[in-house]
Enzyme design. Structure first.
Site, PDB file in Angstrom:
ATOM      1  CG  ASP A 231     -38.697  61.278 -24.725  1.00 55.60           C
ATOM      2  OD1 ASP A 231     -39.246  62.364 -24.423  1.00 55.60           O
ATOM      3  OD2 ASP A 231     -37.718  61.209 -25.481  1.00 55.60           O
TER       4      ASP A 231
ATOM      5  CG  ASP B 298     -36.160  64.990 -21.661  1.00 57.74           C
ATOM      6  OD1 ASP B 298     -36.050  64.548 -22.810  1.00 57.74           O
ATOM      7  OD2 ASP B 298     -37.103  65.718 -21.294  1.00 57.74           O
TER       8      ASP B 298
END
Length: 479
Positions: A202, A204
């Site tokens: 993912d 950040d």
């Protein structure tokens, strides 16, 4: 007694607004509890649902095209949520519905709806870095720190990842470009923009409107997938929220910071996206290696860390002209730990105008001591450093949230000593202070080192507080 209000008792306009919203004449209790929400309720009532449906459909087509759901299903879910209050009689739930609907009607278009219109041209700003030349050096540095002994009996918490992460990443890439004044990224994706060989999960992010963004995104996912989406707040991570699905699968998380903090975070511009300066990220990585859990991660997947470190080393070599010749001078700076009081004294006089730094391992103790000093010039950089800093009478005071590794009884391990030095350098970068000579010595102090076993480590500071959450399906907000 739950009587309906007399039409002549209350102002007709306010009563009509609440009645239209609820689809019924409000009870006396409902009226008195909701009358102060009349302005928000009116915004919700006049909100153009058709335009909103169209925006969500466009977001779906662009970022969630592989999700099997029809346009009519999306419309039904949206209209169902915007009429949910008509079947709700619990005042607490009504307040939650009003709050969340208000976020959607006042912010969604500017935050996520805007992603569906034509984007500005991408300004290509990539520099070609020779990361390969740093891979062997990075591997040597990391090998000397690969000293954690994995306890096979230790139960590790599983981090389940949602299948929607790839869709959200696609959305986030566009979001970072459109909102690059309020949202920046760090971590693997930011390094991927420098070195396409970096693997990332993912994305950040740090942003100034985290809660609003996550609520809007949670609803977008809910309307597209039909799944119940939950937002959680973790007490020991400052201003942190995470979105998970109903099966507790991680979708995305975010740290919220103030605009004044955002303004001082060192950053660089790549393809219309601001990323945290890799020099700053490298210092954070060195700091985090003082955390025993991070060393365990290194032991499990050294190549992942090697790719990241090599990328950052090449960046600082290219940007700052760092020469890797092993000349370390006074690095790492001398560190003496007082285990009883949980304070580490770092001798800083060789590099900085303040002669020493008192590093507290308990944040509450530091806060109390700062009050006793009667000093009001402390700097709080929130989750960027997870610490406050104060310089008073030539002494720096700060908090260190990680463990301190010991190589022998009462002796700070060089991994932690470097982590403490990196923590001080983060302050120097954030305040535009001098740091380059110190950075050069710190990085060179990581070269040609033998492995030193860990004797023991201090415990992390225990953070009080409770978990908070927003459950959209159950109309609950707990913070």
């Amino acid at each position: 007694m739950n009587r309906n209000p007399d039409q002549n008792t209350f102002p007709n306009i306010t009563l009509k607004i609440i009645e239209t919203y609820l689809g019924r004449v409000p009870s006396v209790n409902e009226y008195h509890m909701l009358k102060l929400q009349a302005r928000n309720i009116q915004k919700i009532t006049v909100f153009n649902k058709d335009i909103f449906v169209s925006l969500v459909k466009k977001n779906k087509k662009r970022f969630f095209s592989d999700v099997d759901t029809s346009a009519s299903e999306i419309k039904d879910r949206i209209l169902s949520y915007f009429s949910k209050q008509t079947q709700t009689y619990n005042i607490g739930k009504l307040f939650t519905i009003i709050e969340l609907q208000s976020v959607l009607v006042t912010t969604y278009t500017d935050i996520l709806g805007v992603l569906t219109i034509k984007a500005p041209n991408v300004i290509s700003s990539k520099i070609s870095y020779n990361v390969t030349s740093m891979e062997e050096l990075a591997r040597d540095m990391l090998n000397s720190m690969n000293v954690a002994i994995i306890d096979k009996a230790k139960v590790m918490g599983r981090h389940n990842v949602s299948s929607l992460v790839k869709n959200v990443n696609k959305l986030m890439e566009e979001y970072l470009r459109r909102h690059n004044k309020s949202c920046i990224c760090y971590g693997s994706y930011s390094l991927y923009l420098i070195n396409p060989n970096i693997r990332y999960g993912d994305i950040d992010i740090l942003q100034t409107n985290s809660r609003t963004f996550l609520i809007d995104l949670a609803f977008l996912i809910k309307f597209i997938t039909g799944n119940n989406i939950i937002l959680s707040k973790i007490p020991y991570l400052r201003n942190y929220m995470v979105i998970k699905d109903e099966n507790d699968n991680h979708i995305i998380d975010s740290f919220n910071i103030r605009q004044d903090t955002m303004n001082v975070v060192p950053k660089i511009f790549i393809d219309n996206i601001y990323i945290v300066d890799p020099t700053f990220q490298l210092l954070n990585m060195i700091k985090m290696f003082s955390q025993i859990d991070r060393l365990e991660d290194l032991s499990k997947d050294p190549e992942k860390f090697n790719a990241r470190m090599a990328t950052m080393l090449e960046y600082v070599r290219y940007t700052h002209g760092i020469v890797f010749d092993g000349k370390r001078n006074n690095m790492p700076m001398k560190c003496i730990i007082d285990e009883n009081n949980r304070i580490v004294t770092v001798t800083t006089k060789d590099y900085f105008s303040f002669k020493k730094c008192l590093v507290y391992l308990d944040e509450n103790v530091l806060s109390s001591d700062i009050l006793d000093l009667n000093a009001d010039t402390s700097c709080d950089f929130e989750s960027v450093t997870n610490s406050v800093y104060l310089i008073h009478d030539n002494i720096m005071y700060t908090y260190f949230s990680n463990t301190i590794l010991l190589s022998d009884k009462g002796k700070v391990h060089e991994i932690s000593a470097r982590g403490l030095c990196a923590h001080i350098l983060l302050y120097q970068m954030l305040t535009s202070g001098e740091y380059k000579q110190c950075l050069s010595d710190l990085l060179n102090s990581m070269m040609n080192r033998d492995k030193i076993p860990i004797y023991s480590h201090t415990e992390r500071d225990k953070k009080p507080g409770r978990h908070g959450f927003i459950n959209i399906e159950k109309d609950i907000i707990v913070f």
